[in-house]
Design a protein around this motif. Structure first.
Motif, PDB file in Angstrom:
ATOM      1  N   ALA A 111       0.822  -1.216   0.000  1.00 18.32           N
ATOM      2  CA  ALA A 111       0.000   0.000   0.000  1.00 18.32           C
ATOM      3  C   ALA A 111       0.847   1.252   0.000  1.00 18.32           C
ATOM      4  CB  ALA A 111      -0.906  -0.008   1.225  1.00 18.32           C
ATOM      5  N   LYS A 112       0.404   2.238  -0.797  1.00 16.16           N
ATOM      6  CA  LYS A 112       0.952   3.576  -0.668  1.00 16.16           C
ATOM      7  C   LYS A 112      -0.012   4.334   0.232  1.00 16.16           C
ATOM      8  CE  LYS A 112       2.871   3.502  -5.349  1.00 16.16           C
ATOM      9  NZ  LYS A 112       2.002   3.131  -6.486  1.00 16.16           N
ATOM     10  N   PRO A 113       0.474   5.415   0.818  1.00 14.42           N
ATOM     11  CA  PRO A 113      -0.411   6.170   1.706  1.00 14.42           C
ATOM     12  C   PRO A 113      -1.671   6.601   0.956  1.00 14.42           C
ATOM     13  CG  PRO A 113       1.828   7.083   1.684  1.00 14.42           C
ATOM     14  CD  PRO A 113       1.803   5.993   0.694  1.00 14.42           C
ATOM     15  N   ASP A 114      -2.779   6.675   1.622  1.00 16.59           N
ATOM     16  CA  ASP A 114      -4.040   7.177   1.065  1.00 16.59           C
ATOM     17  C   ASP A 114      -4.645   6.261   0.007  1.00 16.59           C
ATOM     18  OD1 ASP A 114      -3.666   9.389   2.656  1.00 16.59           O
ATOM     19  OD2 ASP A 114      -2.608  10.481   1.056  1.00 16.59           O
ATOM     20  N   GLU A 115      -4.092   5.089  -0.162  1.00 14.36           N
ATOM     21  CA  GLU A 115      -4.716   4.178  -1.118  1.00 14.36           C
ATOM     22  C   GLU A 115      -5.525   3.127  -0.370  1.00 14.36           C
ATOM     23  OE1 GLU A 115      -1.723   4.081  -4.977  1.00 14.36           O
ATOM     24  OE2 GLU A 115      -1.871   2.352  -3.669  1.00 14.36           O
ATOM     25  N   PRO A 116      -6.552   2.622  -1.010  1.00 15.49           N
ATOM     26  CA  PRO A 116      -7.325   1.553  -0.376  1.00 15.49           C
ATOM     27  C   PRO A 116      -6.412   0.363  -0.117  1.00 15.49           C
ATOM     28  CG  PRO A 116      -7.978   1.858  -2.676  1.00 15.49           C
ATOM     29  CD  PRO A 116      -7.048   2.969  -2.344  1.00 15.49           C
ATOM     30  N   GLN A 117      -6.593  -0.287   1.002  1.00 13.29           N
ATOM     31  CA  GLN A 117      -5.689  -1.387   1.326  1.00 13.29           C
ATOM     32  C   GLN A 117      -6.364  -2.452   2.176  1.00 13.29           C
ATOM     33  OE1 GLN A 117      -2.900   0.239   4.581  1.00 13.29           O
ATOM     34  NE2 GLN A 117      -3.308   1.951   3.204  1.00 13.29           N
ATOM     35  N   TRP A 118      -5.828  -3.628   2.059  1.00 14.01           N
ATOM     36  CA  TRP A 118      -6.299  -4.767   2.839  1.00 14.01           C
ATOM     37  C   TRP A 118      -5.070  -5.356   3.521  1.00 14.01           C
ATOM     38  CZ3 TRP A 118      -8.216  -3.257  -1.791  1.00 14.01           C
ATOM     39  CH2 TRP A 118      -9.605  -3.183  -1.936  1.00 14.01           C
ATOM     40  N   SER A 119      -5.298  -5.944   4.675  1.00 17.58           N
ATOM     41  CA  SER A 119      -4.147  -6.531   5.358  1.00 17.58           C
ATOM     42  C   SER A 119      -3.859  -7.899   4.752  1.00 17.58           C
ATOM     43  CB  SER A 119      -4.430  -6.661   6.855  1.00 17.58           C
ATOM     44  OG  SER A 119      -5.551  -7.498   7.057  1.00 17.58           O
ATOM     45  N   SER A 120      -2.573  -8.284   4.851  1.00 21.30           N
ATOM     46  CA  SER A 120      -2.170  -9.568   4.291  1.00 21.30           C
ATOM     47  C   SER A 120      -0.931 -10.034   5.032  1.00 21.30           C
ATOM     48  CB  SER A 120      -1.858  -9.417   2.800  1.00 21.30           C
ATOM     49  OG  SER A 120      -0.526  -8.956   2.630  1.00 21.30           O
ATOM     50  N   PRO A 121      -0.533 -11.275   4.823  1.00 17.13           N
ATOM     51  CA  PRO A 121       0.695 -11.759   5.460  1.00 17.13           C
ATOM     52  C   PRO A 121       1.926 -10.962   5.039  1.00 17.13           C
ATOM     53  CG  PRO A 121      -0.573 -13.578   4.538  1.00 17.13           C
ATOM     54  CD  PRO A 121      -1.222 -12.315   4.079  1.00 17.13           C
ATOM     55  N   TRP A 122       1.827 -10.216   3.951  1.00 26.00           N
ATOM     56  CA  TRP A 122       2.991  -9.470   3.435  1.00 26.00           C
ATOM     57  C   TRP A 122       2.858  -7.987   3.696  1.00 26.00           C
ATOM     58  CZ3 TRP A 122      -0.615 -11.943   0.265  1.00 26.00           C
ATOM     59  CH2 TRP A 122      -0.476 -13.328   0.273  1.00 26.00           C
ATOM     60  N   GLY A 123       1.919  -7.648   4.569  1.00 24.41           N
ATOM     61  CA  GLY A 123       1.683  -6.251   4.880  1.00 24.41           C
ATOM     62  C   GLY A 123       0.449  -5.731   4.148  1.00 24.41           C
ATOM     63  N   ALA A 124       0.046  -4.509   4.495  1.00 20.81           N
ATOM     64  CA  ALA A 124      -1.155  -3.934   3.888  1.00 20.81           C
ATOM     65  C   ALA A 124      -0.907  -3.659   2.412  1.00 20.81           C
ATOM     66  CB  ALA A 124      -1.535  -2.644   4.605  1.00 20.81           C
ATOM     67  N   GLY A 125      -1.955  -3.843   1.621  1.00 21.66           N
ATOM     68  CA  GLY A 125      -1.818  -3.583   0.183  1.00 21.66           C
ATOM     69  C   GLY A 125      -3.061  -4.012  -0.556  1.00 21.66           C
ATOM     70  N   ARG A 126      -2.863  -4.244  -1.858  1.00 20.58           N
ATOM     71  CA  ARG A 126      -4.002  -4.704  -2.665  1.00 20.58           C
ATOM     72  C   ARG A 126      -3.501  -5.680  -3.726  1.00 20.58           C
ATOM     73  NH1 ARG A 126      -3.791  -0.848  -7.185  1.00 20.58           N
ATOM     74  NH2 ARG A 126      -2.379   0.792  -6.487  1.00 20.58           N
ATOM     75  N   PRO A 127      -4.413  -6.460  -4.273  1.00 21.09           N
ATOM     76  CA  PRO A 127      -3.994  -7.507  -5.201  1.00 21.09           C
ATOM     77  C   PRO A 127      -3.595  -6.951  -6.569  1.00 21.09           C
ATOM     78  CG  PRO A 127      -6.387  -7.463  -4.981  1.00 21.09           C
ATOM     79  CD  PRO A 127      -5.860  -6.498  -3.974  1.00 21.09           C
ATOM     80  N   GLY A 128      -2.727  -7.649  -7.266  1.00 20.55           N
ATOM     81  CA  GLY A 128      -2.441  -7.337  -8.663  1.00 20.55           C
ATOM     82  C   GLY A 128      -3.647  -7.712  -9.507  1.00 20.55           C
ATOM     83  N   TRP A 129      -3.631  -7.260 -10.743  1.00 18.54           N
ATOM     84  CA  TRP A 129      -4.818  -7.450 -11.574  1.00 18.54           C
ATOM     85  C   TRP A 129      -5.087  -8.921 -11.889  1.00 18.54           C
ATOM     86  CZ3 TRP A 129      -4.903  -7.035 -17.531  1.00 18.54           C
ATOM     87  CH2 TRP A 129      -6.206  -7.206 -17.998  1.00 18.54           C
ATOM     88  N   HIS A 130      -4.042  -9.662 -12.259  1.00 16.27           N
ATOM     89  CA  HIS A 130      -4.264 -10.992 -12.810  1.00 16.27           C
ATOM     90  C   HIS A 130      -4.791 -12.006 -11.805  1.00 16.27           C
ATOM     91  CE1 HIS A 130      -2.002  -9.153 -15.998  1.00 16.27           C
ATOM     92  NE2 HIS A 130      -0.943  -9.015 -15.208  1.00 16.27           N
TER      93      HIS A 130
END
Length: 490
Positions: free
Chosen positions: A187-206
């Motif tokens: 995740a970058k600041p101010d972006e929608p994010q979900w928690s995961s084992p690898w830290g907050a972020g979001r999925p790639g498209w594929h």
RNA sequence: GGCCGGGUGGCGAAGUGGCCUAACGCAGAGGUCUGCAAAACCUUCAUUCGUGGGUUCAAAUCCCACCCCGGCCUCCA
């Protein structure tokens, strides 16, 4: 009889054999919900809608999945631009998609999964890939290691070495191989994010299509489709992810439709696309043409061939569709009531009329969905119906049989399902034409009544004056012995 | 550069070894019907399939070379 489909994996036509007898699973890559759909999207959706209709008409039980990408860079950017919440944006364009598709006569898929509702499934698959050594964490992101998947390139016919040498891929220091693609974005600041084992972020498209395809259709299923432009990298990557995770073959047959091109004033053509900003939205066209006309235009060419778009061709499609509806209207006048489109009894048709319309139609469809040839059969049927309707010695039963067939076969293409009047009396809403088409249905009917009265009195001058006035308003009259029907012309 | 589609009548579009002197639709022409139209119906509308070679008894369809259009190789349906 057997359906043959062109499989992009292997690049040849193959007989289609469902993995489970009588059942078919099909996954179609849907839209990224951040803008209105254009004709290119319409072509995908109509093509696969016809495929599903055909499979069902031949007795198969189909599970049709079509996803929505509702989180992605473009969505985030657009939401920011418009100053709206992401879910508001995606909800709005998903609703627009549904409305546009309904106008085109595209049936809803059985399952319409959204990426944001499948984070656990995606994370689970990513974890499996990491565990198997096919993916790695790097700088908060997770990447797929393409060179760990030997079959990479099998769908698109690309070889890793060539891809690397041709590399227009931007260099990213976190990647081991420039062709590695992202499974999880930190995740970058101010972006929608979900928690995961690898830290907050979001999925790639594929990853969404892999995870959702497996969830709803299983680790192996029959058909997966989309536009040609998805072959690489999207579908190639989907295969790498899914087969990497499951360790076995995923989709039997990959289907891809050709592009819609736009031809400019100088005769140059190019692919219609969002990024080139040369597209016509479906909803824009729907102000001047019926959705069924757009469908007719699309079905008049084979789904895999390139297709040039132009307004003139839309008019020609309209004229062709008119022909089918003229036949239906003529039959309606004779039969009083138009038979509904019942299912086609293929076995009966094959035995009774082995050279007949139904058999020829099905043969065309079974040859990799040859809709232009299937349409030709519909036109042949229309001619037969016109002959029967005009010939007074005809017994109505024969006419009824043919009309039922036209509507039954038409239903497989998603055509001929409307009442003839609603086809002919469709009113374009285009702003510039509002004066021309200013007459309401009631006003038209009233003028026609006046004209009929004049004709009864053999006052042809008055009658022709009314007809001329109506013609100037875009209304064309057609007299039969006891009735005058009318239609709006563009 | 690599890979993938496509080039058929005025337009769109099927056809991928003989049924092709090329389906079907649009547009055009003539006729029938009609008070006149419109629609319908009938007839007509490419001896030719991007170009040049070749294979074959036979090619739009197979092989070779070339030309042209579009796409993918980065997000895209």
């Amino acid at each position: 009889m057997a359906l043959w489909l062109y499989n992009s994996l292997g690049r040849k036509k193959e007989p289609f054999v469902p993995r489970q007898p009588g059942q078919v699973g099909i996954y179609v890559c849907g839209i990224t919900a951040y803008d209105y759909c254009h004709i290119g999207h319409a072509r995908v959706m109509v093509s696969f809608d016809v495929l599903v209709r055909h499979l069902r008409a031949t007795g198969l039980k189909v599970t049709h999945v079509c996803n929505f990408t509702d989180i992605d860079d473009k969505i985030i950017r657009r939401a920011l631009q418009e100053g709206v919440a992401i879910t508001d944006l995606t909800t709005r364009f998903i609703a627009a998609f549904h409305a546009d598709m309904a106008a085109l006569g595209v049936n809803r898929a059985d399952i319409e999964p959204k990426a944001t509702e499948h984070l656990p499934e995606m994370c689970a698959m990513i974890q499996t890939l990491i565990d198997k050594g096919l993916a790695y964490e790097s700088g908060g992101d997770v990447f797929y290691a393409v060179d760990r998947f030997p079959a990479y390139g099998q769908l698109s016919g690309k070889h890793l070495e060539e891809l690397e040498s041709g590399a227009r891929v931007e260099v990213d220091g976190r990647k081991r191989n420039p062709l590695d693609f992202v499974l999880w974005k930190g995740a970058k600041p101010d972006e929608p994010q979900w928690s995961s084992p690898w830290g907050a972020g979001r999925p790639g498209w594929h990853i969404e299509c892999s995870a959702m395809g497996v969830k709803y259709l299983g680790e192996s299923f029959d058909l997966h489709g989309g536009g040609r432009d998805l072959i690489f990298p999207h579908h190639e990557n989907e295969i790498a992810q899914t087969e990497g995770a499951t360790g076995h073959s995923w989709v039997t047959c990959w289907l891809h439709n050709g592009f819609v091109n736009v031809v400019d004033d100088e005769g140059r053509r190019e692919k219609m696309s969002k990024s080139l900003d040369n597209f016509r939205t479906i909803r824009d066209l729907l102000t001047a043409w019926r959705g069924e006309t757009i469908r007719m235009f699309l079905l008049n060419s084979h789904y895999r061939a390139p297709l040039d778009f132009s307004l003139d061709l839309l008019d020609a499609a309209r004229a062709g569709l008119d022909r089918l509806y003229v036949a239906l209207r003529g039959a309606q006048a004779v039969l009083k009531e138009l038979p509904a489109a019942g299912p086609v009894d293929w076995e009966h048709e094959r035995q009774e009329r082995p050279e007949g319309h139904a058999v020829r139609f099905r043969e065309a469809m079974e040859d990799d969905l040859n809709t232009p040839r299937a349409l030709a059969v519909l036109f042949d049927l229309a001619r037969v119906i016109n002959r029967l309707s005009t010939d007074e010695t005809t017994d109505p039963e024969g006419l009824r049989v043919h009309v039922r067939l036209l509507r039954g076969l038409g239903a497989i293409l998603g055509l001929c399902g409307s009442a003839p009047e609603s086809h002919f009396q469709f009113r374009p809403e285009e702003a510039g034409q509002s004066e021309q088409s200013g007459l309401s249905d009631g006003e038209v009917e009233a003028l026609i009544a006046q004209r009929s009265e004049a004709r009864r009195n053999r006052d042809f001058q008055s009658a022709d004056r009314i007809r001329k006035a109506l013609a100037e308003a875009g209304i064309v009259l057609e007299d039969t012995k006891e009735h005058t029907s009318w239609r709006r012309e563009a």
